[in-house]
Design a protein around this motif. Sequence first.
Motif, mmCIF file in Angstrom:
data_model
loop_
_atom_site.group_PDB
_atom_site.id
_atom_site.type_symbol
_atom_site.label_atom_id
_atom_site.label_comp_id
_atom_site.label_asym_id
_atom_site.label_seq_id
_atom_site.Cartn_x
_atom_site.Cartn_y
_atom_site.Cartn_z
ATOM 1 N N HIS A 1 0.830 -1.209 0.000
ATOM 2 C CA HIS A 1 0.000 0.000 0.000
ATOM 3 C C HIS A 1 0.865 1.260 0.000
ATOM 4 N N GLU B 1 2.025 1.588 -3.560
ATOM 5 C CA GLU B 1 0.961 2.154 -4.397
ATOM 6 C C GLU B 1 0.866 3.663 -4.189
ATOM 7 N N ASP C 1 -4.641 4.564 0.109
ATOM 8 C CA ASP C 1 -3.545 3.589 0.201
ATOM 9 C C ASP C 1 -2.648 3.861 1.399
#
Length: 189
Positions: A106, A109, A136
């Motif tokens: 995450h 991302e 994210d």
Amino acid sequence: MNPNIQRELIPREDVIRLIDTLNPASDKLLDAAQQWELLDESGHVPDAPSYSALLQHATDAQDLSRDVLRMTAGFARHPHSTSRDGTAVLRHLAIAATMATRAAPHFTETAECALALTRSSSPYDLDYLKNRMVIDHASARAFLRRASESLRDAVKELDNHLEFHRFLAALTPRETPAPPPPKPSGRHR
């Protein structure tokens, strides 16, 4: 003491050593979740978030998750991990490992979206990327917090196990030395 109970006990020294390992790891995860921020002081995504800083969050999260995985694997190899209390501890460690490993992707991302922000000119794309970054990054931090909580739960299980050690020690009668054998008397028959 009942041999079944003794077999179930994780040695006291092992319990203390594990607690001394888990507490700092939990603190590191929680500190990271609290310190790694995306939003500026006004609560908005900066116009030019630092790709390298966000990628560093991912790198550091990967290192933290590796530590949690190693601790979990080490305990899983421990012969007492299959006991009743050991299984409870292992369950918390497994959750911590799962949560910690989910954080790094995450963060990655988030960093990828930061890089895409610099190439996008559409207001719609900018809003979408910023919203995705917020989600994210917040998800990654939540995974770190949940990993920390799971490590804390494992420590609670281990603390309860130490209490059980103390309880059993209080129940075990103290051995009194055997009386010395009688001295031979000076008279012989």
